[in-house]
Design an enzyme around this catalytic site. Structure first.
Site, mmCIF file in Angstrom:
data_model
loop_
_atom_site.group_PDB
_atom_site.id
_atom_site.type_symbol
_atom_site.label_atom_id
_atom_site.label_comp_id
_atom_site.label_asym_id
_atom_site.label_seq_id
_atom_site.Cartn_x
_atom_site.Cartn_y
_atom_site.Cartn_z
ATOM 1 N N GLU A 256 68.627 62.370 116.700
ATOM 2 C CA GLU A 256 67.677 62.925 117.674
ATOM 3 C C GLU A 256 67.096 64.163 117.022
ATOM 4 O OE1 GLU A 256 66.923 61.679 120.593
ATOM 5 O OE2 GLU A 256 68.438 60.100 120.612
ATOM 6 N N CYS A 295 63.574 70.449 122.621
ATOM 7 C CA CYS A 295 63.042 69.370 121.775
ATOM 8 C C CYS A 295 61.892 68.655 122.459
ATOM 9 C CB CYS A 295 64.153 68.384 121.438
ATOM 10 S SG CYS A 295 64.984 67.756 122.903
HETATM 11 P P1 NAP Z 1 69.784 72.192 112.693
HETATM 12 O O1 NAP Z 1 69.677 73.430 111.894
HETATM 13 O O2 NAP Z 1 69.286 70.937 112.106
HETATM 14 O O3 NAP Z 1 71.336 72.070 113.077
HETATM 15 C C1 NAP Z 1 71.776 71.083 113.962
HETATM 16 C C2 NAP Z 1 73.255 70.835 113.756
HETATM 17 O O4 NAP Z 1 73.480 70.266 112.468
HETATM 18 C C3 NAP Z 1 74.111 72.094 113.808
HETATM 19 O O5 NAP Z 1 75.303 71.802 114.499
HETATM 20 C C4 NAP Z 1 74.382 72.381 112.353
HETATM 21 O O6 NAP Z 1 75.572 73.104 112.135
HETATM 22 C C5 NAP Z 1 74.517 70.982 111.815
HETATM 23 N N1 NAP Z 1 74.341 70.839 110.376
HETATM 24 C C6 NAP Z 1 73.529 71.549 109.562
HETATM 25 N N2 NAP Z 1 73.618 71.078 108.302
HETATM 26 C C7 NAP Z 1 74.523 70.068 108.320
HETATM 27 C C8 NAP Z 1 75.064 69.192 107.321
HETATM 28 N N3 NAP Z 1 74.668 69.250 106.056
HETATM 29 N N4 NAP Z 1 75.989 68.285 107.698
HETATM 30 C C9 NAP Z 1 76.403 68.189 108.989
HETATM 31 N N5 NAP Z 1 75.915 69.002 109.969
HETATM 32 C C10 NAP Z 1 74.982 69.916 109.645
HETATM 33 O O7 NAP Z 1 69.028 72.330 114.086
HETATM 34 P P2 NAP Z 1 69.079 73.536 115.103
HETATM 35 O O8 NAP Z 1 68.317 74.672 114.507
HETATM 36 O O9 NAP Z 1 70.451 73.777 115.601
HETATM 37 O O10 NAP Z 1 68.267 72.911 116.339
HETATM 38 C C11 NAP Z 1 66.888 72.976 116.495
HETATM 39 C C12 NAP Z 1 66.230 71.666 116.174
HETATM 40 O O11 NAP Z 1 66.841 70.626 116.907
HETATM 41 C C13 NAP Z 1 64.778 71.641 116.581
HETATM 42 O O12 NAP Z 1 64.030 71.114 115.514
HETATM 43 C C14 NAP Z 1 64.739 70.723 117.800
HETATM 44 O O13 NAP Z 1 63.523 70.034 117.991
HETATM 45 C C15 NAP Z 1 65.850 69.799 117.519
HETATM 46 N N6 NAP Z 1 66.395 69.251 118.767
HETATM 47 C C16 NAP Z 1 66.226 67.933 119.046
HETATM 48 C C17 NAP Z 1 66.728 67.408 120.236
HETATM 49 C C18 NAP Z 1 66.590 65.950 120.578
HETATM 50 O O14 NAP Z 1 67.252 65.530 121.525
HETATM 51 N N7 NAP Z 1 65.795 65.179 119.892
HETATM 52 C C19 NAP Z 1 67.407 68.233 121.134
HETATM 53 C C20 NAP Z 1 67.567 69.566 120.812
HETATM 54 C C21 NAP Z 1 67.050 70.062 119.624
HETATM 55 P P3 NAP Z 1 75.575 74.697 111.919
HETATM 56 O O15 NAP Z 1 74.955 75.286 113.121
HETATM 57 O O16 NAP Z 1 77.023 75.000 111.780
HETATM 58 O O17 NAP Z 1 74.771 74.946 110.683
#
Ligand code: NAP
Length: 510
Positions: A256, A295
Site C-alpha cells: 500500500e 495516503c
Molecule cells: P516509509 O518511509 O516508506 O516507511 C514505512 C515503513 O517501512 C516504516 O515502518 C519503516 O520503518 C519501514 N521501512 C523502511 N525501510 C525499510 C526496509 N528497507 N525494510 C523494511 N521496512 C522498512 O513511509 P512513511 O514515511 O512512514 O509513510 C509515509 C508514506 O506512506 C507516504 O508516502 C504515504 O502516502 C504512504 N502511505 C500509504 C498508505 C496506504 O494505505 N496506501 C497509508 C499511509 C501512508 P522505519 O520507520 O523504522 O524506518
C-alpha cells in the site's frame, strides 16, 4: 522519557546500541527513544509459526472475532491517553488522533462483526461447488484455509493505530499470527496499543508480536507460508518487493504505497449547489486533516477552466479559516507535520511544485509558529502538462488546482497520469458525464467516490477508508488491496481447489 521495547517470543525486550529519538513536532523535544538492534527476529518468526499459529487455528472464526471485539474495547478504554500521546509524538490534534484511534477500534469491531457470518469450521467455502465428471459424483469445491506462517505488517508513520490494527484484524481473524512493526518516528501510540493488546490476554501467546524500531533482518527469515503487508512510500515498497529472500521464496507481499489522488469538479456544478459546498468542504478537509499526511488526501484538484479562478479563491477562503497551531489546544484544527524530516520533505516538494504552479494561498515562507508547522498551501497551475504535478506526492497540507477543458475524457486522462491511485473523487449531478468519467478512471483506482446533491447530506468524505470496502490501488498506489469485509482475509489464506467424490466433499467440506 519512554524507552520503547519490543514484545517478542513472549517477553518485552530492548535492542542494543544507540537509540533513535522520537520527537515532539511542536517543539522538537525528544519524547521517547527506541532501538531494535540485536533482537533475535528469526526466533520471533519461529515463535509465531510454532506457538501463535497453532493456538489461533485452534479457535473458531467466531472465537477469534470475539477476541477482536475485546481488543477494540480494551484500546477504546485508553482513548484519552492515546490522544495525548498522538499529540506528543505525531503532532496530532484531538480530531486527527481520534481519526486514527477510532479507525483502529472501529475496524476491529467491524471484523468482529464479520466473523459472525463465517461459521465454526477451520476453513471457508469459496463459491459454489461444481460438477466435474459425467455425473455429479466427481465434484469440485474451492475452499480457503489459514496459511501456516506469520504475517509481517510494516506500517507508515501517519496512522500508528489504525494502520496496525486494520491489518491485525484481518490476519488474526483469518487465523494467522502477526508481527507488527510501526514506523519508528511515531511509534509511541502503537507501542502503547501493543502494551494493551499484550496485557489484555485475549490473544493466545505468539499470535501478536510487536517490533519497535528498524525491521533489521526480519524479512530474511520469511518463507513460503509467510506474508508481508507493507504500508509506506513507493520507494520503500520497491525495496521490500525486491528483497532477495522474499523473491526467492515467493513470499506473498501486499504493498500500500502513495498516490497522487485527484478530486474532479464537473462543469455542471454551479456555485450555489449542495455539491459545490460538499466539494469545497471535502477538499479543504482532505488537505488539512492529519496536516495532509493521509495516503488518501487530495493532491490534484481538477476544475473546468472557466471556473478555475473562482474555485481557487473559494478554496483559499476555506483553507484560511483553518486555525493552525499547538495540537493540544482545542481551537486549533491543524497541527504540525509529524517530524522535522517530514517538514524538510514537504518544503522540498513545495519548492518543486512552485516551479510549475503559483501559490494561491500559503507558500514556502516558514510558518510563524516555527516547529514543524506548515501553512495550508494551494497551488494553481496553468494546465496539467507538467508531469511533476502527477508524480510528486507532497505529504503535507498541499495540493494543486489544475484547469481542464470540462470534458469527462480530458478529466479522466489527466487523472490517470497519476499512474494508479487509492481514491479519486468526482462531483457532478450529470449522470451521463459522471458514468463516462467513472468508467475511464476505474481501471486505475481502488476506489471511486461519486459526490452529488442526492447523497451530499449523508456522505462520508473520500479520504475515509472503510472496513467494508477495499483499500488499495494499482500501479503507483502499490498494486495492493486490503479490507473489503471478508475480502480482507484472502491475503492470509490459501485458496485450494478440492476435487473428489461429492459425498465426501459435502460431508467434510460443505
Ligand atoms: P516509509 O518511509 O516508506 O516507511 C514505512 C515503513 O517501512 C516504516 O515502518 C519503516 O520503518 C519501514 N521501512 C523502511 N525501510 C525499510 C526496509 N528497507 N525494510 C523494511 N521496512 C522498512 O513511509 P512513511 O514515511 O512512514 O509513510 C509515509 C508514506 O506512506 C507516504 O508516502 C504515504 O502516502 C504512504 N502511505 C500509504 C498508505 C496506504 O494505505 N496506501 C497509508 C499511509 C501512508 P522505519 O520507520 O523504522 O524506518
Amino acid at each position: 522519557m519512554h524507552t520503547l521495547q519490543s514484545y517478542l517470543c513472549g517477553s518485552w525486550q530492548s535492542g542494543q546500541g544507540d537509540p533513535q529519538p522520537l520527537e515532539n513536532a511542536v517543539n522538537g523535544e525528544t519524547v521517547a527513544q527506541v532501538t531494535s538492534r540485536g533482537l533475535d527476529l528469526a526466533a520471533a518468526v519461529r515463535h509465531a509459526r510454532e506457538v501463535g499459529g497453532p493456538a489461533l487455528r485452534a479457535m473458531t472464526f467466531e472465537e477469534r472475532g470475539k477476541a477482536l471485539k475485546s481488543l477494540s474495547a480494551a484500546i477504546h478504554e485508553i482513548r484519552e491517553e492515546l490522544i495525548d500521546l498522538a499529540a506528543q509524538n505525531g503532532g496530532c490534534t484531538r480530531g486527527d488522533a481520534k481519526f486514527d484511534i477510532d479507525g483502529a477500534t472501529g475496524t476491529l469491531a467491524a471484523y468482529a462483526h464479520y466473523a459472525k457470518g463465517l461459521g465454526d469450521k477451520p476453513y471457508l467455502l469459496d463459491g459454489e461447488g461444481s460438477q466435474l465428471g459425467r455425473t455429479a459424483r466427481f465434484w469440485g469445491q474451492h475452499v480457503r484455509v489459514p496459511r501456516r506462517g506469520v504475517a509481517v505488517h510494516i506500517n507508515a508513520f501517519n496512522f500508528p493505530a489504525w494502520g496496525m490494527m486494520e491489518k491485525a484484524a484481518c490476519s488474526l481473524l483469518a487465523g494467522v499470527p502477526v508481527i507488527e512493526k510501526p514506523a519508528t518516528s511515531t511509534a509511541l501510540v502503537a507501542w502503547r496499543i501493543a502494551q494493551v493488546v499484550v496485557e489484555s490476554g485475549v490473544l493466545p501467546e505468539g499470535a501478536f508480536q510487536f517490533l519497535c524500531g528498524s525491521a533489521g533482518d526480519l524479512l530474511d527469515h520469511l518463507g513460503a507460508q509467510d506474508c508481508v503487508a507493507f504500508t509506506g512510500s513507493a520507494r520503500t515498497g520497491e525495496i521490500i518487493r525486491g528483497n532477495a529472500n522474499l523473491v526467492k521464496h515467493n513470499v506473498r507481499v501486499n504493498i500500500e504505497a502513495d498516490s497522487i489522488n485527484a478530486a474532479v469538479l464537473a462543469p455542471d456544478v454551479d456555485e450555489s449547489s449542495e455539491t459545490y459546498g460538499l466539494f469545497l468542504t471535502n477538499v479543504s478537509t482532505d488537505m488539512t486533516q492529519k496536516s495532509g499526511q493521509k495516503c488518501t488526501a487530495v493532491r490534484r484538484i481538477f476544475v473546468p477552466r472557466e471556473q478555475a479562478d473562482q474555485v481557487a479563491q473559494d478554496l483559499a477562503a476555506e483553507l484560511g479559516r483553518i486555525s493552525v497551531g499547538d495540537p493540544t489546544e482545542r481551537e486549533n484544527r491543524m497541527g504540525p507535520v509529524a517530524h522535522s524530516g517530514q517538514l524538510e520533505d514537504v518544503r522540498s516538494g513545495m519548492a518543486q511544485l512552485s516551479e510549475v504552479a503559483k501559490a494561491v494561498t500559503g507558500g514556502l515562507d516558514p510558518h510563524p509558529k516555527g516547529g514543524c508547522f506548515v501553512t495550508p498551501t494551494l497551488f494553481q497551475a496553468q494546465d496539467g502538462s507538467a508531469q511533476v504535478l502527477h508524480d510528486l506526492e507532497v505529504f503535507g497540507p498541499v495540493a494543486t488546482l489544475i484547469p481542464y477543458d470540462g470534458s469527462a475524457q480530458e478529466a479522466a486522462a489527466l487523472v490517470c497520469r497519476g499512474g494508479g491511485g487509492l481514491v479519486t473523487s468526482v462531483y457532478s449531478n450529470d449522470g451521463d458525464w459522471t458514468a463516462e468519467y467513472v468508467l475511464e478512471v476505474s481501471p486505475w483506482h481502488g476506489r471511486v467516490w461519486i459526490g452529488s446533491d442526492r447523497m451530499a447530506e449523508q456522505a462520508l468524505p473520500p479520504g475515509m477508508v472503510l472496513p467494508g470496502l477495499i483499500h488499495g490501488g494499482p500501479g503507483r498506489a502499490g498494486g495492493g488491496e486490503e479490507l473489503g469485509a471478508e475480502r480482507g482475509l484472502e491475503f492470509y489464506m490459501q485458496r485450494v481447489a478440492l476435487q473428489g467424490f461429492k459425498g465426501f466433499l459435502q460431508t467434510h467440506f460443505g
